[in-house]
Structure formats: C-alpha cells, structure tokens
Design a protein around this motif. Structure first.
Motif, short mmCIF file in Angstrom:
data_model
loop_
_atom_site.label_atom_id
_atom_site.label_comp_id
_atom_site.label_asym_id
_atom_site.label_seq_id
_atom_site.Cartn_x
_atom_site.Cartn_y
_atom_site.Cartn_z
N ASN A 390 7.60 -13.42 7.61
CA ASN A 390 8.54 -14.53 7.42
C ASN A 390 7.84 -15.89 7.31
OD1 ASN A 390 10.66 -12.74 7.56
ND2 ASN A 390 11.04 -13.07 9.73
N PHE A 391 6.54 -15.89 7.09
CA PHE A 391 5.79 -17.15 7.13
C PHE A 391 5.78 -17.90 5.80
CE2 PHE A 391 1.96 -19.84 7.76
CZ PHE A 391 2.35 -20.44 8.95
N HIS A 392 5.99 -17.19 4.70
CA HIS A 392 6.03 -17.84 3.38
C HIS A 392 7.44 -18.35 3.13
CE1 HIS A 392 5.46 -18.62 -0.88
NE2 HIS A 392 4.18 -18.27 -0.79
N PRO A 393 7.60 -19.60 2.68
CA PRO A 393 8.95 -20.15 2.49
C PRO A 393 9.75 -19.52 1.35
CG PRO A 393 7.30 -21.71 1.71
CD PRO A 393 6.55 -20.61 2.41
N ARG A 394 9.09 -18.73 0.49
CA ARG A 394 9.79 -18.20 -0.69
C ARG A 394 10.42 -16.82 -0.48
NH1 ARG A 394 7.52 -20.42 -5.47
NH2 ARG A 394 7.13 -22.65 -5.12
N PHE A 395 10.08 -16.12 0.60
CA PHE A 395 10.60 -14.77 0.78
C PHE A 395 10.52 -14.38 2.25
CE2 PHE A 395 6.07 -14.16 0.36
CZ PHE A 395 5.79 -13.14 1.28
N GLN A 396 11.15 -13.26 2.58
CA GLN A 396 11.06 -12.68 3.91
C GLN A 396 10.70 -11.21 3.80
OE1 GLN A 396 15.03 -13.79 5.47
NE2 GLN A 396 13.96 -15.09 6.93
N ALA A 397 9.93 -10.74 4.77
CA ALA A 397 9.50 -9.33 4.78
C ALA A 397 9.21 -8.93 6.22
CB ALA A 397 8.25 -9.15 3.91
N GLY A 398 8.82 -7.68 6.40
CA GLY A 398 8.43 -7.22 7.73
C GLY A 398 9.57 -6.85 8.64
N SER A 399 10.77 -6.74 8.09
CA SER A 399 11.91 -6.31 8.90
C SER A 399 12.93 -5.65 7.97
CB SER A 399 12.55 -7.49 9.65
OG SER A 399 13.00 -8.47 8.74
N ILE A 400 13.80 -4.86 8.56
CA ILE A 400 14.87 -4.22 7.78
C ILE A 400 16.14 -5.03 8.01
CG2 ILE A 400 16.22 -2.11 7.49
CD1 ILE A 400 13.75 -0.53 8.30
N GLU A 401 16.33 -6.02 7.14
CA GLU A 401 17.46 -6.93 7.22
C GLU A 401 17.89 -7.33 5.82
OE1 GLU A 401 17.06 -10.11 10.32
OE2 GLU A 401 15.03 -9.32 10.54
N ASN A 402 19.07 -7.88 5.70
CA ASN A 402 19.55 -8.35 4.40
C ASN A 402 18.59 -9.38 3.81
OD1 ASN A 402 21.73 -6.77 4.97
ND2 ASN A 402 23.23 -8.42 5.06
N ASN A 403 18.35 -9.25 2.51
CA ASN A 403 17.57 -10.20 1.72
C ASN A 403 16.06 -10.18 2.01
OD1 ASN A 403 19.93 -11.24 0.43
ND2 ASN A 403 20.34 -12.47 2.27
N THR A 404 15.58 -9.21 2.77
CA THR A 404 14.13 -9.07 2.92
C THR A 404 13.60 -8.16 1.83
OG1 THR A 404 14.37 -7.17 4.41
CG2 THR A 404 14.23 -9.35 5.44
N LEU A 405 12.30 -8.26 1.55
CA LEU A 405 11.69 -7.36 0.58
C LEU A 405 11.88 -5.92 1.04
CD1 LEU A 405 8.29 -9.13 -0.30
CD2 LEU A 405 10.42 -9.14 -1.62
N ALA A 406 12.18 -5.05 0.10
CA ALA A 406 12.43 -3.64 0.43
C ALA A 406 11.11 -2.91 0.58
CB ALA A 406 13.30 -2.99 -0.64
N ASN A 407 10.39 -3.24 1.66
CA ASN A 407 9.12 -2.61 2.00
C ASN A 407 9.35 -1.73 3.24
OD1 ASN A 407 7.97 -4.05 -0.06
ND2 ASN A 407 7.04 -5.59 1.25
N ILE A 408 9.41 -0.44 3.02
CA ILE A 408 9.86 0.49 4.06
C ILE A 408 8.93 1.70 4.11
CG2 ILE A 408 11.70 2.17 4.58
CD1 ILE A 408 13.69 0.05 3.60
N THR A 409 8.61 2.12 5.33
CA THR A 409 7.80 3.32 5.53
C THR A 409 8.64 4.38 6.24
OG1 THR A 409 5.78 1.98 5.73
CG2 THR A 409 5.67 4.25 6.52
N VAL A 410 8.55 5.58 5.73
CA VAL A 410 9.21 6.73 6.36
C VAL A 410 8.13 7.57 7.03
CG1 VAL A 410 10.70 8.72 6.02
CG2 VAL A 410 10.97 6.70 4.55
N TRP A 411 8.32 7.86 8.32
CA TRP A 411 7.32 8.56 9.11
C TRP A 411 7.78 9.96 9.48
CZ3 TRP A 411 2.93 5.63 9.88
CH2 TRP A 411 3.06 4.24 9.74
N GLU A 412 6.86 10.92 9.41
CA GLU A 412 7.14 12.29 9.82
C GLU A 412 6.86 12.40 11.32
OE1 GLU A 412 8.56 15.26 10.39
OE2 GLU A 412 8.40 15.34 8.19
N THR A 413 7.90 12.31 12.12
CA THR A 413 7.72 12.27 13.58
C THR A 413 7.40 13.63 14.18
OG1 THR A 413 10.14 12.38 13.78
CG2 THR A 413 9.11 10.21 13.93
N ASN A 414 7.41 14.69 13.37
CA ASN A 414 6.94 15.98 13.86
C ASN A 414 5.42 16.11 13.77
OD1 ASN A 414 9.43 17.08 14.59
ND2 ASN A 414 9.86 17.74 12.49
#
Length: 481
Positions: A390-414
């Motif tokens: 959230n440090f750049h004034p032009r975008f938000q990332a690093g969280s799963i929230e509305n209007n953030t970049l869709a950067n998502i990791t799916v983990w195999e917890t097994n």
C-alpha cells in the motif's frame, strides 16, 4: 466480454482491523483487480457455495479447503542482478561490494542484457510466491518489459546517478524512462508502475535530488533509494555537508509529506535521523541476509523503538543468493536474540555467577519480550504484504480487499511443510512453503497449472526461451568483464 472470476475456499487469509484472520470467503476478480470479497462463517459458506457455483456470470474456481492468501510483496529487488551468481568468487577481496564489484561488472551491461537477466529474476520471484516487486536498476524500460513478459506486478525505479557509478551516462535517459513508464497505459494495465530511483546519497548531486523532488511532487510518484548503506557513503556525505545521509535528505526536503520515500538499508542511522523520518510517508527497508554480506545488519530494534515504519525485502541475489522473502522473515523473527549473543554477559559460561548473572537473566527476559513481538505472525506478514503493498499512491496490493491488485497465492495445505495445519499463519511467516504453491494469480491471470505450479512454468516455452537467451548473453558478458 471476459467473465469475472470467482474464487472459493473455506480458508482465505483476510484482514480484520489490524489482524490477519483465516475464514471461508468468496473472492471476485475483474481484470487486474479484486472487485468483491464476501466473508462467511463455515455454515453460511456451505449454504451459499453451491448457489454461487451455478452463477453463469462467473468463471468459478473452487479450491476446497486449500489456503488462499495475498501473494508476497518483495519491496526491494534488483532482478537483473541474478547474473552475479556467476562472478562472485572474488567477493571477499572487495572493501565495498557495490563499488568494487557491482559497478565494474554493470558498466558492461547493455539494455538487452538487462532485459534477458531481469526475466530470469522475475521468474525466480514468482516461483518464490512474490507477485509484486519494487525493483531498482539501470535500463528501467528493459526491466519493465521483462516484468510485462513474465506477468509479475512491479514498481520500476530506473537507477539515477550523476556523480559516480555506471548510470552517470544514462542519467537523463533514466529520468525520462521513469516518467514514460508511469504514463504507459499498457504497463499500468498490467500492474507495472514507476518510482524515482536515485541510487544513493553520495552518487546523486544536490541538483539532481532537487529535480527528483520536484518531479515526484508533480507526478505523484514515490522515491526509492539506498540510504546510509555503507561506511563510504556516510563518510563522503559528512565530509561534504557535515550531515548524515538522512540529515542531508531532510535538508533537501526529500521527506516532504506529499512524497512517499522508500529508504533502503539504513545501516548507519543515529537518534536524530529517526526524528527526521518519523512520518507515514517514509519507510525503511530491511534486507537482512544481503546486509550481512556487504556490511552488517541494520539495528531494527532501534527502528522499532522509534516507531519507524519499515518493510522487508530481499535485495539482489548477488548479496543473499535468494528471492525468498520467507527466509528474511525467519531472520527477523529471531533478530532480538542477536542483542545478547556476544555481550559480556556470556561470561556466565565461565561460571561467573553473581551480579552479572542477574543482569544476564534480566536482559534475557527483555529479549524474550522483543522476540515475542518480532516473531508475531501479524507483525511479520505486514512487512511483506499490505505494508509495502500500500506504499505506492497509484495502487494497492498485498491484501485480499476490494480494489487491490488481484495477486493471490493458493497453497496446498496437505504439503508436509504445512503439517500439522493447525497454525497456517505461522507456517507462512516462519516456514519454507513455496514448494506448496498450488497456483498463483497475478494481475488477475493464472500463471501455472493447478497442482503443478513450478513445473508447468519451468516447462513452458516462454521460460525455456528466456533461459536460452539469458545463458547466451551471460556467456558473452563474462568475456567482457
């Protein structure tokens, strides 16, 4: 028109106030952004799941009970510097790693070299679960192109130098590259942005710092710079201005409240420096394993004591040989224990029981309190997720929230690295879990095959062609050095 994607899982890492939680949720993605997040109880999730899966307006991705988290943010990299792995055998003979070795080799780099090497560094970040990087290097547009081709989100900071270093002749070109990247809609639509990248306080003149300040204000761009990273830098700035590097930048009004300043390393800071950067628009960056190679680790205990905002990055593989931010998190988690490691109270080992023993016990208790804070999962994950995201004034990332970049990791917890799966947050912050990546969505696009993430990327035509070109360019570069 492309359908919106809907991701379903009974385990999604979300933020609730200042804490991370894991709960059932639906995540809607349109383009490169998350457009809706619906948190559920386990009961309501099960009730609505089948209904949502019948929604023909969405492309459905049901991940069952696999963990979905925001992807990591690596907030200080030089991704093209991966080539240094081939030429670091004489590292121990250098007094200043940056000036004596890096600058010498970098003077031979072409824009095409940087393009080829940066692709390899971008792939390494992706395979380590990093979907967003803050990169700082020469030939910024070549780095941006590499990020575009590999699909990683990035803040590109073309290196600016006008006093010393390989970037002196490129300085004006790099300045214009910064603005061009910022104004390029193809880049911004792919999650690629820019920041001004002055190299360091001693390699950039007062006039150039002033010009960067004015441009940062005019274009609403952050500044991303190395600060107080070496003894030589501190000595030069003091001899010129009778100021510390932080004091010098403060005098030039670089820490204007309307400019976000990302200050990397901060190894040599004093108490007065902390007062000058005590603001939400300034953040220090700690790259622990890198700093242990070229200097020594900054005292983040002092950073925290002065309530300074700070994040964690890896720096370049030339310094720490890895783009794995989880490794850096583990070091931070145990950092307070270094406070007593070599102090005189270790005389207890020589059976000197008495007052010194009592003082040792008290210090050990203080250290334990600090360790509890520094190894806290919320404390650590914020340093590589929503903090730098959230440090750049032009975008938000690093969280799963509305209007953030869709950067998502799916983990195999097994996967055994998550076993037993009783504290998934702890595993993310203190474990080695990149081998358990099931898939990654970066800027709304999937980058591998479910369950075959790493291998599907390594076997792709794009990666093989990138590897082939990088190998050939490295072979030719080594002949020049």
């Amino acid at each position: 028109m492309l359908k919106k994607m809907l991701l379903l899982s009974s385990q999604v890492l979300l933020r609730e106030n200042s804490e991370f939680i894991i709960c059932p949720a639906f995540i809607e993605i349109s383009g490169i952004h998350i457009t809706k997040v619906k948190k559920h109880t386990l009961k309501s999730y099960q009730e609505h799941k089948e209904k949502e899966k019948k929604n023909t307006d969405h492309e459905i991705h049901d991940f069952g009970d696999r963990l979905i988290s925001p992807s990591f943010v690596n907030c200080h990299t030089h991704i093209a510097m991966c080539f240094f792995r081939a030429i670091l055998s004489n590292r121990c003979q250098t007094k200043n790693l940056v000036e004596d070795l890096f600058f010498k080799a970098e003077s031979h780099l072409t824009a095409s070299d940087v393009h080829a090497f940066a692709r390899m560094g971008a792939y390494e970040n992706i395979l380590n679960g990093n979907a967003l990087i803050w990169d700082h290097y020469y030939h910024g547009n070549s780095v941006a192109q590499a990020c575009l081709e590999t699909g990683i989100s990035a803040v590109i900071s073309p290196t600016l130098q006008d006093l010393s270093g390989p970037g002196v002749e490129l300085c004006e070109h790099s300045f214009q590259e910064t603005l061009a990247i910022s104004e390029n809609s193809q880049y911004s639509n792919a999650g690629i942005f820019s920041a001004f990248g002055p190299h360091a306080t001693d390699s950039v003149s007062e006039n150039l710092w002033a010009r960067i300040r004015q441009a940062a204000l005019a274009h609403n761009l952050p500044i991303h710079s190395h600060v107080a990273q070496s003894y030589e830098e501190v000595k030069r700035i003091y001899s010129r201005y009778k100021l510390t590097p932080i004091g010098f930048l403060h005098k030039l009004k670089i820490f204007d409240e309307n400019i976000n300043s990302l200050l990397v390393h901060g190894i040599y800071l004093n108490k007065s420096d902390f007062k000058k950067i005590d603001a939400q628009n300034c953040a220090l960056v700690f790259c622990p394993f890198s700093q242990m190679i070229f200097q020594f680790p900054a005292n983040i205990l002092e950073w925290e004591k002065h309530d300074t905002q700070w994040f964690i990055g890896t720096d370049c593989v030339a310094s720490n040989d890895s783009m794995n931010v989880q490794k850096e998190l583990r070091f931070v988690g145990g950092f307070p224990s270094l406070n007593n490691t070599f102090c005189k109270y270790t005389n207890i080992l020589n059976k000197k029981f008495g007052k010194e023993n009592n003082l040792f016990i008290k210090n050990r208790m203080r250290t334990k309190i600090l360790e509890d804070k520094f190894s806290n999962t919320n404390f650590l994950l914020k340093k590589v997720l929503n903090g730098p995201g959230n440090f750049h004034p032009r975008f938000q990332a690093g969280s799963i929230e509305n209007n953030t970049l869709a950067n998502i990791t799916v983990w195999e917890t097994n996967h055994p690295c998550f076993w037993p799966p009783s504290d998934l947050l702890r595993s993310l912050s203190m474990g080695d879990t990149t081998g358990a990546i099931h898939n990654m969505c970066i800027n709304g696009t999937w980058h591998g095959k479910n369950g075959e993430f790493t291998q599907s990327i390594l076997e792709s035509h794009k990666y093989k062609e990138s590897l082939k070109e990088a190998n050939e360019r490295l072979r030719l570069l080594i002949k020049k050095i």
